[in-house]
Design an enzyme around this catalytic site. Sequence first.
Site, PDB file in Angstrom:
ATOM      1  N   LYS A   1     -20.833   5.345  86.377  1.00  0.00           N
ATOM      2  CA  LYS A   1     -19.856   6.273  85.811  1.00  0.00           C
ATOM      3  C   LYS A   1     -20.482   7.615  85.477  1.00  0.00           C
ATOM      4  O   LYS A   1     -19.825   8.647  85.578  1.00  0.00           O
ATOM      5  CB  LYS A   1     -19.188   5.662  84.569  1.00  0.00           C
ATOM      6  CG  LYS A   1     -18.290   4.495  84.931  1.00  0.00           C
ATOM      7  CD  LYS A   1     -17.108   4.336  84.005  1.00  0.00           C
ATOM      8  CE  LYS A   1     -16.140   3.302  84.610  1.00  0.00           C
ATOM      9  NZ  LYS A   1     -14.985   3.014  83.821  1.00  0.00           N
TER      10      LYS A   1
ATOM     11  N   LYS B   1     -14.370  -0.521  94.354  1.00  0.00           N
ATOM     12  CA  LYS B   1     -13.378  -1.403  93.736  1.00  0.00           C
ATOM     13  C   LYS B   1     -12.128  -0.600  93.379  1.00  0.00           C
ATOM     14  O   LYS B   1     -12.201   0.602  93.111  1.00  0.00           O
ATOM     15  CB  LYS B   1     -13.952  -2.123  92.504  1.00  0.00           C
ATOM     16  CG  LYS B   1     -14.051  -1.302  91.250  1.00  0.00           C
ATOM     17  CD  LYS B   1     -14.199  -2.195  90.018  1.00  0.00           C
ATOM     18  CE  LYS B   1     -13.993  -1.350  88.774  1.00  0.00           C
ATOM     19  NZ  LYS B   1     -13.440  -2.024  87.639  1.00  0.00           N
TER      20      LYS B   1
ATOM     21  N   LYS C   1      -8.482   2.075  87.934  1.00  0.00           N
ATOM     22  CA  LYS C   1      -7.434   2.854  87.264  1.00  0.00           C
ATOM     23  C   LYS C   1      -7.715   4.329  87.284  1.00  0.00           C
ATOM     24  O   LYS C   1      -6.838   5.148  87.387  1.00  0.00           O
ATOM     25  CB  LYS C   1      -7.406   2.457  85.781  1.00  0.00           C
ATOM     26  CG  LYS C   1      -6.565   1.315  85.440  1.00  0.00           C
ATOM     27  CD  LYS C   1      -6.411   1.295  83.939  1.00  0.00           C
ATOM     28  CE  LYS C   1      -7.043   0.052  83.376  1.00  0.00           C
ATOM     29  NZ  LYS C   1      -8.288   0.310  82.664  1.00  0.00           N
TER      30      LYS C   1
HETATM   31  P1  ATP Z   1     -11.463   2.215  84.918  1.00  0.00           P
HETATM   32  O1  ATP Z   1     -11.235   2.736  86.298  1.00  0.00           O
HETATM   33  O2  ATP Z   1     -10.909   3.088  83.851  1.00  0.00           O
HETATM   34  O3  ATP Z   1     -12.869   1.762  84.671  1.00  0.00           O
HETATM   35  P2  ATP Z   1     -10.575  -0.382  85.682  1.00  0.00           P
HETATM   36  O4  ATP Z   1      -9.467  -0.316  86.632  1.00  0.00           O
HETATM   37  O5  ATP Z   1     -11.935  -0.678  86.211  1.00  0.00           O
HETATM   38  O6  ATP Z   1     -10.589   0.921  84.805  1.00  0.00           O
HETATM   39  P3  ATP Z   1     -10.870  -1.877  83.228  1.00  0.00           P
HETATM   40  O7  ATP Z   1     -10.056  -1.526  82.069  1.00  0.00           O
HETATM   41  O8  ATP Z   1     -12.279  -1.386  83.260  1.00  0.00           O
HETATM   42  O9  ATP Z   1     -10.171  -1.443  84.592  1.00  0.00           O
HETATM   43  O10 ATP Z   1     -10.882  -3.443  83.432  1.00  0.00           O
HETATM   44  C1  ATP Z   1      -9.903  -4.336  82.950  1.00  0.00           C
HETATM   45  C2  ATP Z   1     -10.148  -5.706  83.529  1.00  0.00           C
HETATM   46  O11 ATP Z   1      -9.777  -5.723  84.891  1.00  0.00           O
HETATM   47  C3  ATP Z   1     -11.608  -6.163  83.476  1.00  0.00           C
HETATM   48  O12 ATP Z   1     -11.648  -7.539  83.208  1.00  0.00           O
HETATM   49  C4  ATP Z   1     -12.107  -5.872  84.848  1.00  0.00           C
HETATM   50  O13 ATP Z   1     -13.191  -6.707  85.213  1.00  0.00           O
HETATM   51  C5  ATP Z   1     -10.865  -6.156  85.681  1.00  0.00           C
HETATM   52  N1  ATP Z   1     -10.853  -5.365  86.906  1.00  0.00           N
HETATM   53  C6  ATP Z   1     -10.864  -4.008  86.980  1.00  0.00           C
HETATM   54  N2  ATP Z   1     -10.829  -3.603  88.252  1.00  0.00           N
HETATM   55  C7  ATP Z   1     -10.791  -4.735  89.010  1.00  0.00           C
HETATM   56  C8  ATP Z   1     -10.753  -4.971  90.416  1.00  0.00           C
HETATM   57  N3  ATP Z   1     -10.718  -3.986  91.288  1.00  0.00           N
HETATM   58  N4  ATP Z   1     -10.720  -6.260  90.840  1.00  0.00           N
HETATM   59  C9  ATP Z   1     -10.735  -7.274  89.960  1.00  0.00           C
HETATM   60  N5  ATP Z   1     -10.776  -7.120  88.622  1.00  0.00           N
HETATM   61  C10 ATP Z   1     -10.814  -5.868  88.152  1.00  0.00           C
END
Ligand code: ATP
Length: 328
Positions: A113, A195, A198
């Site tokens: 990040k 991956k 969000k």
């Molecule tokens: P950001 O982009 O802001 O980091 P994010 O989409 O990675 O957000 P988080 O809030 O960090 O989401 O994660 C919430 C949950 O969803 C965590 O348990 C994380 O492991 C899971 N998660 C996030 N992205 C994925 C993905 N692409 N596939 C599977 N699980 C995910």
Amino acid sequence: MSKPRVFSGVQPSGALHIGNYLGAIRNWVRMQDGNECFFCVVDAHAITVPQDPKRLRALTREIAALYIACGVDPERTVIFVQSHVPAHFEMTWIFNCITPLGWLNRMTQFKEKAGEQREQVSAGLYDYPVLMASDILLYDTDYVPVGEDQIQHIELTRDIAQRFNYLFGETFKLPQAIVQRAGARIMSLDNPEKKMSKSSESPMGTIDLLDEPDAIRQKIMRAVTDSLREIRFDESRKGLYNLLTIYELLSGQSREEIESHFAGRGYAELKRELAELVAESLRPIREKYREIMKDPQYIEDILARGAEKANAIAQQTLRRAKERVGLG
Ligand code: ATP
Ligand code: LTN
């Protein structure tokens, strides 16, 4: 006998997508049977990078409503907002003071990040895993259901708990990560090397839980695949593998069934069927979400109740820890 405790959270840093759902929230829903669950909207984690205040507050409610729309049951489970429980901040300070910098320097999510901006990002982003350890340890958590990307943070949480226990006497329970193998890492549709996330800038890479069927179709039809023909689960063909994984998780069919269903057929057909499957699977979530959001007070009440229950437990743990350390 009390039930095992489960804790997990999502940042209100953007709209929830099917990666969050398949990798995390869907498992939370299942874990409500037989466990005492705490599902948190971790707004203090979200501000480790800049957020628009109005949007942050709205997203916090939106995410809580989505938990419920996905099947989290507010009657059985504690749903709350991290910043409503000040013990998380106090606990973090104490843990900060026993966490060696070397441990934080190893965190790969920070490295990813921060990237090139290492000198500009906030101290909060660097400290993110310690706040996460506080979230988990304050509730004497047994299990933490998360996607694969969070395993390192749970390991750090255990290390912090162990170090505290070693320095000040047995205080914290060691939690265990629960990672569902399938769905643990859903990839971006327009860049299957990354991956689904969000906070990614490209809307074509993520399918949001609230996307309308047309948007879902458009994103899936344009998903990046390869130029081979045969449709089968092959991890080296990342784009195709990702689409098939989503299909597998939502249809409940086995890989063999899916491969034989698509034998001799092309990517366009797979994408068309997948788009319908995703649209249909998300429909009830979207509808329930709309229903919930008609009455904003409903969510406020649930969050107020959740904060009360969470505060009661977190305060006790914090008091225990402060006493051990000699604070107060
Ligand atoms: P950001 O982009 O802001 O980091 P994010 O989409 O990675 O957000 P988080 O809030 O960090 O989401 O994660 C919430 C949950 O969803 C965590 O348990 C994380 O492991 C899971 N998660 C996030 N992205 C994925 C993905 N692409 N596939 C599977 N699980 C995910
Ligand atoms: N860092 C997590 C969100 C999170 C979390 C937690 C997950 C914050 N605190 C405690 C489990 C338990 C993420 O998913 N990005």
